[in-house]
Design an enzyme around this catalytic site. Structure first.
Site, PDB file in Angstrom:
ATOM      1  N   GLY A  12      -0.939   6.282   9.506  1.00 33.77           N
ATOM      2  CA  GLY A  12       0.286   6.784   8.881  1.00 33.77           C
ATOM      3  C   GLY A  12       0.242   8.238   8.454  1.00 33.77           C
ATOM      4  N   SER A  13      -0.599   9.059   9.103  1.00 29.96           N
ATOM      5  CA  SER A  13      -0.605  10.467   8.686  1.00 29.96           C
ATOM      6  C   SER A  13       0.713  11.151   9.057  1.00 29.96           C
ATOM      7  CB  SER A  13      -1.810  11.223   9.256  1.00 29.96           C
ATOM      8  OG  SER A  13      -1.744  11.295  10.650  1.00 29.96           O
ATOM      9  N   ASN A  14       1.344  10.723  10.132  1.00 30.66           N
ATOM     10  CA  ASN A  14       2.670  11.275  10.457  1.00 30.66           C
ATOM     11  C   ASN A  14       3.729  10.788   9.468  1.00 30.66           C
ATOM     12  OD1 ASN A  14       2.883  13.057  12.971  1.00 30.66           O
ATOM     13  ND2 ASN A  14       1.467  11.444  13.629  1.00 30.66           N
ATOM     14  N   ASN A 101      10.607   8.931  18.841  1.00 30.63           N
ATOM     15  CA  ASN A 101       9.184   8.581  18.843  1.00 30.63           C
ATOM     16  C   ASN A 101       8.357   9.847  19.003  1.00 30.63           C
ATOM     17  OD1 ASN A 101       6.783   6.907  19.171  1.00 30.63           O
ATOM     18  ND2 ASN A 101       6.878   7.398  21.362  1.00 30.63           N
ATOM     19  N   HIS A 103       4.780  11.200  20.602  1.00 23.39           N
ATOM     20  CA  HIS A 103       3.777  10.782  21.582  1.00 23.39           C
ATOM     21  C   HIS A 103       2.696  11.868  21.684  1.00 23.39           C
ATOM     22  CE1 HIS A 103       2.341   8.412  24.958  1.00 23.39           C
ATOM     23  NE2 HIS A 103       2.083   9.556  25.549  1.00 23.39           N
TER      24      HIS A 103
HETATM   25  C1  GAR Z   1      -0.199   9.786  16.613  1.00 24.51           C
HETATM   26  O1  GAR Z   1      -1.047  10.715  17.242  1.00 24.51           O
HETATM   27  C2  GAR Z   1       0.950   9.399  17.531  1.00 24.51           C
HETATM   28  O2  GAR Z   1       1.338  10.420  18.402  1.00 24.51           O
HETATM   29  C3  GAR Z   1       0.342   8.274  18.298  1.00 24.51           C
HETATM   30  O3  GAR Z   1      -0.415   7.551  17.375  1.00 24.51           O
HETATM   31  C4  GAR Z   1      -0.921   8.462  16.391  1.00 24.51           C
HETATM   32  C5  GAR Z   1      -0.645   7.859  15.035  1.00 24.51           C
HETATM   33  O4  GAR Z   1      -1.302   8.541  14.014  1.00 24.51           O
HETATM   34  N1  GAR Z   1       1.385   7.465  18.891  1.00 24.51           N
HETATM   35  C6  GAR Z   1       1.250   6.852  20.063  1.00 24.51           C
HETATM   36  O5  GAR Z   1       0.228   6.891  20.708  1.00 24.51           O
HETATM   37  C7  GAR Z   1       2.493   6.097  20.532  1.00 24.51           C
HETATM   38  N2  GAR Z   1       2.418   5.839  21.929  1.00 24.51           N
HETATM   39  P1  GAR Z   1      -0.860   8.318  12.504  1.00 24.51           P
HETATM   40  O6  GAR Z   1      -0.796   6.804  12.254  1.00 24.51           O
HETATM   41  O7  GAR Z   1      -1.957   8.963  11.696  1.00 24.51           O
HETATM   42  O8  GAR Z   1       0.463   8.978  12.314  1.00 24.51           O
END
Ligand code: GAR
Length: 188
Positions: A12-14, A101, A103
């Site tokens: 969940g850093s995003n 989304n 990616h």
């Molecule tokens: C992110 O890098 C996102 O782009 C990727 O998962 C990571 C989640 O990080 N998403 C995908 O690969 C979707 N196909 P987070 O949980 O720290 O935000």
């Protein structure tokens, strides 16, 4: 005030970047009104820490219909931030133009089913590509096929590792995600 629902599956850093962006004005006139996870994950804790309503709907064939039942009617935007389930056609069509989304690669390369997180980084490194980056795009029923909203790239170095690639991509994601959210919120 625009209402955002964020879907998550991981650290969940995003999501944190979006919450911080709402709080510090990078994403003005908006609030995260709901966070939904498809599995137990740290992102739920992040929502809880900020007093944001958060719900776990176990992943599986009923996820999209269950989500459709609980999503607030006043939702302006659904943001997939490290969300790993695939939303069904009916859900995607009923929220057309309102789901985005992020990616971790330069779509249309390295997208589609099975292409998530470290699998993407591994494929990029193995391919010998000279650059990578991140993409924010609209979600349609074709996995990772919707219109691109924003994309930013960087050069892959000769000494790049999975960890360094992932770190660089997260940095780019934190930069382009709030920008893309603002641009879509101004349209809806
Ligand atoms: C992110 O890098 C996102 O782009 C990727 O998962 C990571 C989640 O990080 N998403 C995908 O690969 C979707 N196909 P987070 O949980 O720290 O935000």
């Amino acid at each position: 005030m625009k209402n955002i629902t964020v879907l998550v599956s991981g650290s969940g850093s995003n999501l944190q970047r979006i919450i911080d962006g709402v709080e510090n004005g990078d994403i003005p006139n908006a609030r995260v009104s709901l966070v939904v996870a498809d599995r137990e994950c740290f992102a739920l804790q992040r929502a809880e820490n900020h007093g944001i309503k958060n719900i776990l709907i176990k992943r599986g064939k009923d996820f999209s219909s269950e989500l459709g039942k609980i999503i607030p009617e006043n939702t302006d935007l659904i943001v997939l931030a490290g969300f790993l389930s695939i939303l069904n056609r009916e859900f995607c069509e009923s929220f057309q133009g309102k789901i985005i989304n992020i990616h971790p690669a330069l779509l249309p390369k390295f997208g589609g089913k099975g292409m998530w997180g470290h699998h993407v980084h591994q494929a990029v490194l193995a391919s010998g590509e000279k650059e990578s980056g991140a993409t924010v795009h609209f979600v349609t029923s074709g996995v990772d096929e919707g219109e691109i909203i924003l994309q930013k790239s960087f050069e892959i170095s000769d000494t790049e590792t999975l960890e360094s690639l992932s770190e660089k991509i997260h940095k780019i994601e934190f930069e382009i995600f709030p920008q893309a959210i603002n641009s879509v919120l101004n349209r809806v």
